[in-house]
Design a protein around this motif. Structure first.
Motif, short mmCIF file in Angstrom:
data_model
loop_
_atom_site.label_atom_id
_atom_site.label_comp_id
_atom_site.label_asym_id
_atom_site.label_seq_id
_atom_site.Cartn_x
_atom_site.Cartn_y
_atom_site.Cartn_z
N ALA A 20 0.83 -1.21 0.00
CA ALA A 20 0.00 0.00 0.00
C ALA A 20 0.86 1.26 0.00
CB ALA A 20 -0.95 -0.01 1.20
N ASP A 21 1.86 1.29 0.86
CA ASP A 21 2.74 2.46 0.90
C ASP A 21 3.50 2.62 -0.41
OD1 ASP A 21 1.99 3.06 3.47
OD2 ASP A 21 3.73 2.14 4.42
N SER A 22 3.92 1.51 -0.98
CA SER A 22 4.68 1.56 -2.23
C SER A 22 3.83 2.05 -3.39
CB SER A 22 5.28 0.19 -2.54
OG SER A 22 6.13 -0.25 -1.50
N LEU A 23 2.58 1.62 -3.44
CA LEU A 23 1.68 2.09 -4.49
C LEU A 23 1.41 3.59 -4.33
CD1 LEU A 23 -0.83 -0.89 -4.68
CD2 LEU A 23 0.77 -0.16 -6.47
N ASN A 24 1.27 4.02 -3.11
CA ASN A 24 1.04 5.44 -2.86
C ASN A 24 2.25 6.26 -3.31
OD1 ASN A 24 -0.55 7.67 -1.60
ND2 ASN A 24 1.24 7.77 -0.27
N TYR A 25 3.45 5.79 -2.97
CA TYR A 25 4.66 6.51 -3.39
C TYR A 25 4.79 6.49 -4.91
CZ TYR A 25 9.59 7.93 -3.48
OH TYR A 25 10.77 8.58 -3.72
N MET A 26 4.37 5.39 -5.54
CA MET A 26 4.40 5.32 -7.00
C MET A 26 3.54 6.41 -7.62
SD MET A 26 5.58 3.45 -9.62
CE MET A 26 5.79 4.93 -10.61
N SER A 27 2.39 6.66 -7.03
CA SER A 27 1.51 7.69 -7.58
C SER A 27 2.14 9.07 -7.45
CB SER A 27 0.15 7.66 -6.86
OG SER A 27 0.25 8.13 -5.53
N VAL A 28 2.85 9.30 -6.34
CA VAL A 28 3.52 10.59 -6.15
C VAL A 28 4.65 10.74 -7.16
CG1 VAL A 28 4.88 11.97 -4.54
CG2 VAL A 28 2.92 10.67 -3.70
N TRP A 29 5.46 9.69 -7.31
CA TRP A 29 6.57 9.74 -8.28
C TRP A 29 6.05 10.00 -9.68
CZ3 TRP A 29 11.92 9.33 -8.13
CH2 TRP A 29 12.55 9.13 -9.36
N GLN A 30 5.04 9.24 -10.07
CA GLN A 30 4.54 9.34 -11.44
C GLN A 30 3.93 10.72 -11.72
OE1 GLN A 30 5.61 7.22 -13.33
NE2 GLN A 30 4.13 6.19 -14.65
N SER A 31 3.28 11.28 -10.73
CA SER A 31 2.65 12.58 -10.94
C SER A 31 3.68 13.68 -11.15
CB SER A 31 1.75 12.94 -9.75
OG SER A 31 2.52 13.11 -8.57
N GLY A 32 4.91 13.47 -10.62
CA GLY A 32 5.93 14.49 -10.77
C GLY A 32 6.93 14.21 -11.88
N MET A 33 7.34 12.95 -12.04
CA MET A 33 8.43 12.62 -12.95
C MET A 33 7.98 12.22 -14.35
SD MET A 33 10.84 13.27 -10.89
CE MET A 33 11.10 13.41 -9.13
N PHE A 34 6.78 11.70 -14.49
CA PHE A 34 6.33 11.21 -15.79
C PHE A 34 5.89 12.38 -16.66
CE2 PHE A 34 2.80 9.13 -18.34
CZ PHE A 34 3.67 8.61 -19.28
N GLN A 35 6.67 12.63 -17.70
CA GLN A 35 6.38 13.73 -18.63
C GLN A 35 6.28 13.15 -20.04
OE1 GLN A 35 5.85 16.85 -17.51
NE2 GLN A 35 6.26 16.18 -15.41
N PRO A 36 5.10 12.66 -20.44
CA PRO A 36 4.99 11.93 -21.71
C PRO A 36 5.35 12.76 -22.94
CG PRO A 36 2.82 12.44 -20.78
CD PRO A 36 3.83 12.75 -19.72
N GLN A 37 5.28 14.07 -22.83
CA GLN A 37 5.60 14.89 -24.00
C GLN A 37 7.09 14.91 -24.29
OE1 GLN A 37 4.59 15.97 -21.08
NE2 GLN A 37 5.64 17.84 -20.44
N ASN A 38 7.91 14.38 -23.38
CA ASN A 38 9.35 14.39 -23.57
C ASN A 38 9.85 13.01 -23.99
OD1 ASN A 38 9.61 17.15 -22.92
ND2 ASN A 38 9.55 16.66 -20.74
#
Length: 284
Positions: free
Chosen positions: A237-255
């Motif tokens: 659960a904690d890992s999935l939550n951290y994944m959502s935080v990471w993805q919301s900041g680091m995932f930039q599909p336009q790049n």
């Protein structure tokens, strides 16, 4: 990288976004002397901070990968015999923590660390390889937690990391007895990814894996390393939550993602920016 050839215990080569670090004291079975403890974490820090490579391969020279802690480290250590006992032990604790940090840097590095192991991987060398992302070895390799043979307890990461890599019961057996675990047993247990006949074929295969990694988006790869290591130490659960935080900041599909689409359409390899260097001198 600066001072790339000025090391006494190592050699370092950076080519095609792959950093290849070699333990280079074959006559001493690459045992970890004072030079090693100073140079090794410095090299990893430099590669990480300068974004000098996208993957690090660590191999060795001579018959054995590494015989562990060099005895000179014990004999050259200076202790104040007049120091009050509690303060002396607090000082020793800080020494152990400093040595642990020399291997912690492998987990903290933003790029994957691949170990190519031949012959003996003994004592402190097991602490070292346990902190890597992936391990590969030759058929003559063996792994030995030797510390109980010296009437001490392994203290630089083996007993903490190895139970996350192989079964707890096997870790306890190896630690209690100090016996050698041969290459095939290490492969069957999940400690190493693959076993190769000789060092040359191992290095060829490991470099091919490193080349594949270096061709991927370094931001995506460092995200994988961050998430996998986090999941190892936290609940799902904690890992999935951290994944959502990471993805919301680091995932930039336009790049990077868009670059993969463009490269595929033009039948060319994608070209990604390196990770930004880390400048520890800047506060903001």
């Amino acid at each position: 990288m600066s001072n790339i050839s000025n090391y006494k215990s190592l050699t370092v080569e950076v080519s095609n976004k792959i950093a290849h670090i070699k333990l280079n004291r074959p006559d001493a079975f690459n045992s970890m002397n004072l030079d090693f403890w100073q140079e090794f974490p410095t090299v990893i820090h430099d590669i990480n901070n300068e974004s000098a490579a996208r993957v690090i391969v660590i191999s060795s020279t001579g018959k054995h990968f590494c015989a562990g802690m060099d005895l000179s480290v014990f004999t050259q250590s200076e202790q104040d015999t007049t120091m009050e006992l509690g303060r002396k032990h607090e000082q020793l604790r800080r020494t152990v923590l400093r040595l642990q940090e020399c291997f912690n840097v492998l987990e903290k590095a933003r790029m994957p660390i691949l170990m190519a192991i031949q012959g003996g991987c003994i004592g402190g060398a097991v602490d070292l390889v346990s902190a890597a992302d992936c391990r590969y070895c030759t058929s003559d390799a063996f792994f030995s937690i030797e510390e109980t043979k010296l009437a001490m307890t392994a203290d630089l990461g083996t007993l903490q990391r190895l139970p996350k890599l192989i079964s707890m019961g096997l870790v306890k057996e190896l630690a209690y007895t100090g016996r050698r675990m041969p290459a095939q047993e290490a492969k069957d247990a999940g400690l190493v990814n693959s076993v190769y006949d000789v060092q040359e074929s191992m290095l060829t295969a490991v470099m091919a894996i490193a080349t594949d990694i270096a061709a991927r988006s370094p931001l995506a790869v460092t995200g994988c390393k961050e998430m996998i290591n986090y999941a190892r130490d936290h609940s799902v659960a904690d890992s999935l939550n951290y994944m959502s935080v990471w993805q919301s900041g680091m995932f930039q599909p336009q790049n990077d993602m868009m670059e993969t689409f463009k490269a595929k359409a033009k039948n060319r390899p994608p070209e990604f920016d390196d990770l930004a260097p880390i400048d520890n001198s800047k506060v903001l």
